[in-house]
Design an enzyme around this catalytic site. Structure first.
Site, short mmCIF file in Angstrom:
data_model
loop_
_atom_site.label_atom_id
_atom_site.label_comp_id
_atom_site.label_asym_id
_atom_site.label_seq_id
_atom_site.Cartn_x
_atom_site.Cartn_y
_atom_site.Cartn_z
N LYS A 270 -27.28 -25.38 -1.07
CA LYS A 270 -28.28 -24.41 -0.63
C LYS A 270 -28.99 -25.02 0.57
O LYS A 270 -29.72 -25.98 0.45
CB LYS A 270 -29.28 -24.12 -1.75
CG LYS A 270 -28.69 -23.31 -2.89
CD LYS A 270 -29.75 -22.93 -3.91
CE LYS A 270 -29.15 -22.19 -5.08
NZ LYS A 270 -28.63 -20.84 -4.74
N ARG A 345 -22.43 -18.33 -13.61
CA ARG A 345 -21.40 -17.53 -14.30
C ARG A 345 -20.32 -18.44 -14.91
O ARG A 345 -19.70 -18.07 -15.90
CB ARG A 345 -20.80 -16.52 -13.32
CG ARG A 345 -20.16 -17.11 -12.12
CD ARG A 345 -19.93 -16.10 -11.00
NE ARG A 345 -21.15 -15.77 -10.26
CZ ARG A 345 -21.21 -14.93 -9.24
NH1 ARG A 345 -20.12 -14.27 -8.86
NH2 ARG A 345 -22.33 -14.70 -8.60
#
Ligand code: BES
Ligand code: MG
Ligand code: ZN
Length: 488
Positions: A270, A345
């Protein structure tokens, strides 16, 4: 803070602050209020006129009452349209904040009943005040509240509701746990300490606890979860708490929470502006799950509930999974990791396979899963996906009573095309467009037989500033919905 549901009428109450909730366009002083105004020598009428108090949502007025009165201050707060329980919760929150600001130790609360339902009225008032006044000072060396603490709250003309008070406080304790877990930085809440929290809860409330260590997860073939975990210097912990009632449970449920104690993005790091410094919140799903466990363990419903989180952090190191790596989840499906930042996920995949094998009647997962859901629904609303209308409607109803907003989103199957991989069964990330939907479709691949719903709570898990419902910071979003849902 002590809450008392008592028979005393507002005319007879004495204490520091008397708070009165009035619906909009119904601020005329009739009945009891007219009598009170007379007793206070017209102070109420003057206050309403001078401040143009109109009972609208978030509207308030405060005055000191002089001359030997048995109350020191009067607080008026708008109940707005007064057509939803949330109007009561919000009004109570403001009463609590004002009482504290006015340095009142005792607070008397007088409101009309919601729907002639004293229990729900009490629940909203307790939740509103308890949650608004909670202050997290764990990481401050000094507090700045200058001794202004509300010590007792009397809920007037609501006697016989001790059970509702007790129930609300148990639920609030779960919400506050979730908030504290989310608010704590990643050097305090990490896989080890989160597992310790689960252990402490199991000891205190008699929950069953199973913690799968890395080797146990390997044996179960949890390659997706372990792929995410492999760069961390800390061991992954797969936490499974269970509440089992005495006798045969009316139903069995599983709650699965995303438990990334920090999300750096991995090698798809990020970078500037992506909010990496806020990514301690990435265990908000696990926080809500454990918060619900704490509340449910105390409320003791006749329902069996499993609380599951695959806890780790998404880090970078020479051991990190690489973009392009192919992982195999515990149901045998293979995943090409085209983006290491779509890690939640991957951890949820193995957690859902595990939950699916428990033979429960329904599974709900909660996850700070996508920035796309924040873009779609804004700061206070969570997305809900489910192929099952019954589960979806149950959660919608539970969230409505809780005042936690959900919006049902489409499981648009054709979008799964975007997740097709050349060599593996699927990729872990689709395109930017519909990013929250493709994430939900990915999760769906790991639930074979159990009715399931997914909540993307990336936005409401945190409030940047006070929004009337939540003070700035961690919100504990999801706990109240989960408790309501489990008790339905
Ligand atoms: N934890 C983030 C999602 C997130 C974003 C939570 C903002 C709270 C606030 C998640 O792991 C993530 O990084 N998602 C990516 C997915 C993408 C790479 C497909 C995202 O949303 O950008
Ligand atoms: Mg990520
Ligand atoms: Zn994440």
């Amino acid at each position: 803070m002590k809450f008392n549901a008592i028979a005393t009428a507002l005319l007879d109450w004495s204490g520091d602050a008397l708070a009165i909730g009035l619906p909009e366009n119904a601020v005329e002083l009739t009945g009891e209020l007219a009598q009170l105004d007379e007793k206070l020598a017209g102070t109420l009428k003057e206050l309403i006129e001078e401040t143009e108090f109109d009972g609208k949502r978030d509207n308030s007025a405060v005055t000191r009452v002089g001359g030997g009165s048995t109350v020191r201050k009067v607080i008026l707060v708008g109940l707005g349209k007064a057509d939803h329980l949330d109007d009561w919760r919000r009004c109570a929150a403001m009463m609590g904040r004002l009482a504290k600001q006015e340095k009142c130790k005792t607070l008397g609360v007088s409101v009309p009943q919601w729907n002639n339902d004293p229990a729900s009225t009490v629940r909203s008032l307790v939740e509103g005040i308890e949650l608004a006044l909670h202050q997290d000072t764990r990481f401050k060396s000094e507090t700045d509240d200058k001794g202004a603490i509300v010590e007792t709250v009397d809920l007037l003309e609501l006697d016989g509701q001790d059970e509702a008070v007790d129930k609300s406080l148990k639920i609030c304790s779960g919400v506050l746990l979730a908030r504290e877990l989310v608010a704590a930085p990643a050097n305090v809440v990490n896989p080890i300490t989160l597992a310790e929290t689960a252990q402490a809860m199991a000891n205190e409330y008699g929950l069953e606890l199973e913690i799968l260590e890395k080797e146990d997860c390997e044996k179960l073939g949890m390659g997706a979860f372990l792929g995410v975990a492999q760069a961390s210097a800390l061991p992954p912990k797969f936490v499974h708490l269970a509440y089992k009632p005495e006798g045969t449970p009316r139903k069995k449920l599983a709650i699965v929470g995303k438990g990334l104690t920090f999300d750096s993005g991995g090698l798809n790091l990020k970078t500037g502006g992506s909010g990496i410094e806020t990514m301690k919140i990435d265990m908000g799903g696990a926080g809500a799950t454990f918060g619900a466990a704490k509340a449910i363990a105390q409320l003791k419903p006749d329902v069996e509930v499993h609380f599951i989180s695959a806890v780790t952090e998404n880090m970078i190191s020479g051991h990190a999974m690489r973009p392009g790596d192919i992982l195999t989840a515990s149901n045998g499906k293979t995943i090409e990791v085209n983006n290491t930042d779509a890690e939640g996920r991957l951890t949820l995949a193995d957690a859902l396979v595990f939950a699916d094998k428990l033979g429960v009647d329904a599974i709900v997962d909660l996850a700070t899963l996508t920035g796309a859901c924040v873009v779609a629904l804004g700061n206070t609303i969570a997305g809900l996906w489910s192929p099952d209308d019954e589960v979806a409607n149950g959660l919608m109803a539970a969230s409505d009573v809780a005042g936690e907003k959900l919006w049902r989103m489409p499981l648009e199957e054709p979008y799964f095309e975007l997740m097709k991989s050349l060599h593996a069964d699927m990729k872990n990330a689709g395109s930017r467009a519909g990013g929250a939907i493709t994430a939900a479709l990915f999760l769906k691949q790991f639930v074979e037989k159990t009715p399931w719903a997914h909540l993307d709570i990336a936005a409401p898990v945190w409030a940047d500033k006070d929004n009337g419902y939540d003070s700035a910071g961690a919100t504990g979003f999801g706990v109240r919905t989960l408790v309501n849902w489990a008790m339905m």
